[in-house]
Design a protein around this motif. Structure first.
Motif, PDB file in Angstrom:
ATOM      1  N   VAL A   1     -11.442  -8.199   1.310  1.00  0.00           N
ATOM      2  CA  VAL A   1     -12.223  -9.195   0.865  1.00  0.00           C
ATOM      3  C   VAL A   1     -10.753  -9.132   0.363  1.00  0.00           C
ATOM      4  N   LEU A   2      -9.733  -8.749  -0.802  1.00  0.00           N
ATOM      5  CA  LEU A   2      -8.986  -9.450  -1.733  1.00  0.00           C
ATOM      6  C   LEU A   2      -7.781  -9.931  -0.478  1.00  0.00           C
ATOM      7  N   GLY A   3      -7.347  -9.671   0.987  1.00  0.00           N
ATOM      8  CA  GLY A   3      -6.774 -10.326   2.105  1.00  0.00           C
ATOM      9  C   GLY A   3      -7.500 -11.094   2.611  1.00  0.00           C
ATOM     10  N   GLN A   4      -8.186 -11.604   2.745  1.00  0.00           N
ATOM     11  CA  GLN A   4      -9.186 -12.777   3.493  1.00  0.00           C
ATOM     12  C   GLN A   4      -9.243 -13.388   2.390  1.00  0.00           C
TER      13      GLN A   4
ATOM     14  N   ASP B   1      -5.691  -2.622  -8.918  1.00  0.00           N
ATOM     15  CA  ASP B   1      -4.063  -3.006  -8.514  1.00  0.00           C
ATOM     16  C   ASP B   1      -3.292  -2.261  -7.913  1.00  0.00           C
ATOM     17  N   GLY B   2      -3.571  -0.536  -7.038  1.00  0.00           N
ATOM     18  CA  GLY B   2      -2.981  -0.393  -6.859  1.00  0.00           C
ATOM     19  C   GLY B   2      -2.895  -1.274  -5.053  1.00  0.00           C
ATOM     20  N   MET B   3      -4.107  -1.233  -4.719  1.00  0.00           N
ATOM     21  CA  MET B   3      -4.160  -2.859  -3.740  1.00  0.00           C
ATOM     22  C   MET B   3      -3.444  -4.048  -3.627  1.00  0.00           C
ATOM     23  N   ILE B   4      -3.352  -4.827  -5.116  1.00  0.00           N
ATOM     24  CA  ILE B   4      -2.171  -5.362  -5.220  1.00  0.00           C
ATOM     25  C   ILE B   4      -1.478  -5.877  -5.194  1.00  0.00           C
TER      26      ILE B   4
ATOM     27  N   PRO C   1       4.122  -7.626  -0.258  1.00  0.00           N
ATOM     28  CA  PRO C   1       5.046  -7.965   0.527  1.00  0.00           C
ATOM     29  C   PRO C   1       3.814  -9.900   1.349  1.00  0.00           C
ATOM     30  N   ALA C   2       3.417  -9.420   1.584  1.00  0.00           N
ATOM     31  CA  ALA C   2       2.802  -9.974   2.549  1.00  0.00           C
ATOM     32  C   ALA C   2       2.632 -11.512   1.406  1.00  0.00           C
ATOM     33  N   MET C   3       1.879 -11.329   0.264  1.00  0.00           N
ATOM     34  CA  MET C   3       1.659 -12.449   0.038  1.00  0.00           C
ATOM     35  C   MET C   3       2.608 -13.246  -0.650  1.00  0.00           C
TER      36      MET C   3
ATOM     37  N   ALA D   1      -2.010 -12.628  -8.209  1.00  0.00           N
ATOM     38  CA  ALA D   1      -2.915 -11.823  -8.291  1.00  0.00           C
ATOM     39  C   ALA D   1      -4.069 -12.304  -9.640  1.00  0.00           C
ATOM     40  N   ASP D   2      -3.843 -12.834 -10.664  1.00  0.00           N
ATOM     41  CA  ASP D   2      -4.832 -13.255 -11.374  1.00  0.00           C
ATOM     42  C   ASP D   2      -6.076 -14.748 -10.956  1.00  0.00           C
ATOM     43  N   GLU D   3      -5.505 -15.390 -10.529  1.00  0.00           N
ATOM     44  CA  GLU D   3      -6.545 -16.068  -9.019  1.00  0.00           C
ATOM     45  C   GLU D   3      -6.723 -15.469  -8.619  1.00  0.00           C
ATOM     46  N   LEU D   4      -6.534 -14.577  -7.733  1.00  0.00           N
ATOM     47  CA  LEU D   4      -7.374 -13.915  -6.732  1.00  0.00           C
ATOM     48  C   LEU D   4      -8.910 -12.689  -7.286  1.00  0.00           C
ATOM     49  N   VAL D   5      -8.431 -12.142  -7.992  1.00  0.00           N
ATOM     50  CA  VAL D   5      -9.277 -10.570  -8.289  1.00  0.00           C
ATOM     51  C   VAL D   5      -9.755 -11.002  -9.905  1.00  0.00           C
ATOM     52  N   GLN D   6     -10.647 -10.277 -10.358  1.00  0.00           N
ATOM     53  CA  GLN D   6     -10.324 -10.447 -11.878  1.00  0.00           C
ATOM     54  C   GLN D   6     -11.538  -8.972 -12.457  1.00  0.00           C
TER      55      GLN D   6
END
Length: 315
Positions: free
Chosen positions: A95-98, A121-124, A129-131, A145-150
């Protein structure tokens, strides 16, 4: 000009009517974990209400099942997690990566029990590196990160809203930490009631027999319950698990999950309109004879409509 005053009033009455509510519930993944199955994805569901897309649990295979529904990852508005066992959260990284790679215009909101923020937080951090490298362009605009998920952590007994949906939570019995212990205070497994403009849907998540879930489900139109076939799954456990762990595994499975007969009893006690059994925890192979038998066991106790879920079925 209207020919008559009656015609004008009739047209005004029609245009003044509120839009019909549109609620659909899809079982995306109907298999229980932690072992992957060839025939069923792991637990995930999609509640769609008036254009809002709410994912309920995010097991492995979620992204593929959403694609089968022709739903882009950026179209997911909210994710609600019942608990943090890996078969319920294994699809979150996709979900987060896509979403990072497709730049949706708003962050996805994730609601879950205590520990959810640490998980995300651990996933982010792992995605760092990829981000940072992004598309390999020095001047690329990179989503933060804040634009990606809350994330919002929730506990049993709380209520919150997702658009036109009111969500009420209850702490269930999937965990049985010692009463008064630090672990009991720290971690919860949750069940949810979703009140939409036209339906009430209760999702048990993983649970054993639970009076709190029965209270949560009172009068609901639809009860979506987990199901365990303890005899068939224990046959598999005895063949594959270390002998010294078999008793411990059986104790966990029998106390922290519900059998078809228990589903029927809970449905009767809650006076629900329909039952759908999902999160199928069974032996290595699920046959039509087995699913028919589970439905019969539920119906032996409960007189309403019963369905045993398959992936991508709508209810």
């Amino acid at each position: 000009m209207f020919k008559t005053q009656a015609t004008a009033l009739a047209l005004l009455a029609v245009t003044a009517l509120p839009a019909m509510a549109e609620t659909s519930f899809t079982v995306l993944g109907s298999g229980g974990g932690p072992i992957a199955r060839a025939d069923r994805s792991q637990p995930a569901n999609l509640l769609q209400v008036n254009g809002r897309n709410i994912v309920i649990d995010a097991g492995d295979g979620l992204s593929i099942r959403l694609a089968a529904k022709r739903l882009r990852m950026g179209d997911v508005d909210d994710i609600v997690l019942s608990h943090l066992h890996f078969d319920h959260v294994g699809g979150l990284l996709a979900v987060l990566g896509q979403r990072f790679q497709t730049n949706p215009d708003k962050p996805v909101m994730i609601y879950g029990p205590p520990g959810t923020k640490a998980l995300i937080d651990g996933m982010i951090e792992g995605m760092g590196p990829a981000m940072e490298a992004a598309y390999g362009m020095a001047d690329a605009t990179i989503m933060t990160a804040d634009e990606l998920v809350q994330v919002q952590e929730i506990r049993g007994g709380e209520t919150f809203t997702l658009g036109d949906v009111t969500v009420t939570t209850a702490k269930n019995t999937h965990y049985s930490f010692a009463h008064g212990s630090d672990l009991e205070a720290k971690y919860e497994s949750l069940s949810f009631r979703f009140e939409t403009p036209d339906r009430s849907i209760v999702y048990t998540g993983d649970t054993g027999w639970s009076d709190a879930v029965i209270a949560l489900a009172q009068g609901a139109d639809l009860l979506v319950s987990e199901l365990i076939d303890l005899p068939s799954i224990m046959d598999t456990v005895r063949k594959t698990a270390p002998e010294h762990l078999v008793g411990e595994i059986e104790q966990h499975l029998s106390a922290h999950h519900v059998t078809p007969e228990e589903i029927g009893r809970m449905a009767v006690a809650a006076d629900v309109g329909k039952v759908v059994a999902t999160h199928i925890a069974a032996g290595a192979r699920v046959t039509p004879e087995m699913t028919q038998g589970w439905a019969q066991q539920i119906s032996a106790v409960y007189g309403g409509e019963v369905a045993i879920a398959e992936d991508l079925q709508d209810y």
